[in-house]
Design an enzyme around this catalytic site. Structure first.
Site, PDB file in Angstrom:
ATOM      1  N   GLY A  47      72.098 -39.938  93.158  1.00 53.70           N
ATOM      2  CA  GLY A  47      73.327 -39.215  93.460  1.00 53.70           C
ATOM      3  C   GLY A  47      73.488 -38.999  94.955  1.00 53.70           C
ATOM      4  CD  GLN A  87      78.107 -38.582  82.177  1.00 49.90           C
ATOM      5  OE1 GLN A  87      78.242 -39.799  82.254  1.00 49.90           O
ATOM      6  NE2 GLN A  87      78.457 -37.889  81.095  1.00 49.90           N
ATOM      7  CE1 TYR A 155      70.046 -47.630  82.141  1.00 50.86           C
ATOM      8  CE2 TYR A 155      71.251 -49.494  81.226  1.00 50.86           C
ATOM      9  CZ  TYR A 155      71.235 -48.197  81.700  1.00 50.86           C
ATOM     10  OH  TYR A 155      72.388 -47.460  81.715  1.00 50.86           O
ATOM     11  CE  LYS A 159      71.764 -44.777  79.004  1.00 53.74           C
ATOM     12  NZ  LYS A 159      71.748 -43.456  79.711  1.00 53.74           N
ATOM     13  CB  VAL A 185      81.761 -47.292  84.488  1.00 50.78           C
ATOM     14  CG1 VAL A 185      82.812 -46.300  84.983  1.00 50.78           C
ATOM     15  CG2 VAL A 185      81.482 -47.082  83.007  1.00 50.78           C
TER      16      VAL A 185
END
Length: 332
Positions: A47, A87, A155, A159, A185
Site C-alpha cells: 500500500g 482487501q 497465489y 485465494k 482490475v
C-alpha cells in the site's frame, strides 16, 4: 462515482483492510464520500501512503498501521465495526512463485486471523477479495463460479483456501461472508512501478516514456479487464443486499468481455496519443510467456447480476480512457 445509487446507510462503520492499496484506497474514498466512518488497516508492504493522504484530514477516517498476520491487530481493527471489506493480500502470481511462504502467511494465515477477529467482533458481514486465479486450468469459457480447475500458482491456492475458510466460518460460526473473484482490475491509483506491477499501469508508464512495452508471449493471451468503479459497485452491493440467497457464496467481478494484450496495447496507444502524438509510433516487443499465466480469462457475470443486481458501467474502452487520463495527470 454516484454513491446514492447503492443506498448504503452512511451510519455504518466499515473496516477496509489493505486500505492504502489500489482497490482499498478507492473503497475508502468512496465510503467517506458516502458519509461512512472508515477504518483503514494497512502495513504499507504494498500500500501507498499517498493513496490515503487526502483522506487523513477526514474526521470519519482512522488508520491502523499494522499487519493482518498479527491477531491482536486484527481484533483491534474489527472493534465496533459493522462490515469488513477485506482487501489486504500479497497479490501477483510471479511474487508467489518466487516466495510462496510469505504469500501463504499473508493470504492464508492473515485471512484466518481476520475471520476470527470478525467473528469475535460480531460484524454483520465479511466481504473479501477473492481471485479469478482460482479457476486455474479450467478450460470453461466463460468462467462460471461453481466450475473451477486445478490452481496454477501458490497465489491461486491461497485465494482458493480463502473461499474454503469463509465457507467454514459461515457453516460453523454463522459469520456472513461474500467472496468477490476479481478479474484483472485496473484504474486510478494502481501502481505502475515495481517488479510485480500490473500490466495496464506498467504499459501506460512505458508508453508515456516512449519505451516499448514488453508483452509476455505473442499477445494473444486475453483477460476480462475490469475497471475499478465496477469493483466498488460490487463491494457495496455485497454489503447492502438483504437477499439471503446472495450471501455466503462467491461472485465473479468483471465486465464480461475479453481483450487480448495486442488489442490492449493498441487501445492504450490510441488514448495516450491524444495527449502525446509520438506515443502512436511506439511499438510493443514480445518476450517469453510467464510461468503460471492462464492463457485466457473471461467471466460470466450472470450470477452477480441476478443475485446482487450488479450492473457494471465501464467496459474496457470507457475504463481505459478514465485510467489513462488519471495517469497522464498524476505521473507527468
Amino acid at each position: 462515482m454516484n454513491s446514492t445509487s447503492f443506498d448504503l446507510d452512511p451510519s455504518y462503520h466499515i473496516l477496509v483492510t489493505g486500505g492504502a492499496g489500489f482497490i482499498g484506497s478507492n473503497l475508502c474514498e468512496f465510503l467517506l464520500n458516502n458519509g461512512n466512518s472508515v477504518t483503514c488497516l494497512d502495513n504499507f508492504a504494498t500500500g501507498k501512503r499517498e493513496n490515503i493522504a487526502p483522506l487523513s484530514s477526514n474526521s470519519r477516517f482512522s488508520l491502523i498501521e499494522g499487519d493482518i498476520r498479527d491477531l491482536d491487530t486484527c481484533q483491534q481493527a474489527c472493534k465496533d465495526v459493522d462490515y469488513v471489506l477485506h482487501q489486504a493480500a500479497l497479490g501477483s502470481v510471479p511474487r508467489s512463485i518466487n516466495d510462496p511462504i510469505t504469500s501463504n502467511d499473508v493470504n492464508v494465515s492473515g485471512f484466518l486471523n481476520m475471520l476470527v477477529a470478525a467473528r469475535d467482533a460480531k460484524v454483520k458481514r465479511f466481504v473479501y477479495a477473492a481471485s479469478s486465479s482460482t479457476y486455474g486450468d479450467s478450460k470453461n469459457m466463460p468462467k462460471i463460479e461453481d466450475i473451477i480447475g486445478k490452481p496454477l500458482s501458490p497465489y491461486a491456492i491461497t485465494k482458493y483456501v480463502n473461499e474454503l475458510y469463509a465457507d467454514i466460518f459461515n457453516n460453523t460460526y454463522g459469520l456472513e461472508t461474500v467472496g468477490l473473484r476479481y478479474f484483472n482490475v485496473f484504474g486510478r491509483k494502481q501502481d505502475p512501478n515495481g517488479a510485480y506491477a500490473a500490466v495496464i499501469p506498467k504499459f501506460v508508464l512505458q508508453l508515456m516514456e516512449h519505451t516499448s512495452p514488453v508483452i509476455n508471449g505473442d499477445g494473444s493471451f486475453s483477460r476480462d479487464f475490469t475497471y475499478i468503479d465496477n469493483v466498488i459497485q460490487m463491494n457495496i452491493k455485497a454489503i447492502v443486499t438483504d437477499n439471503k440467497e446472495a450471501v455466503n457464496t462467491v461472485y465473479n467481478v468483471a465486465f464480461g468481455e475479453r481483450t487480448d494484450l495486442n488489442q490492449l496495447v493498441a487501445l492504450l496507444k490510441e488514448f495516450l496519443s491524444e495527449f502525446d502524438a509520438k506515443i502512436a509510433d511506439v511499438n510493443a516487443k514480445y518476450g517469453p510467456t510467464r510461468q503460471g499465466d492462464v492463457p485466457h480469462s473471461l467471466a460470466s457475470i450472470d450470477k452477480a447480476k441476478k443475485l446482487l443486481g450488479y450492473d457494471p458501467q465501464f467496459d474496457i474502452q470507457k475504463g481505459l480512457k478514465q485510467a489513462v487520463r488519471w495517469y497522464w495527470e498524476n505521473l507527468k
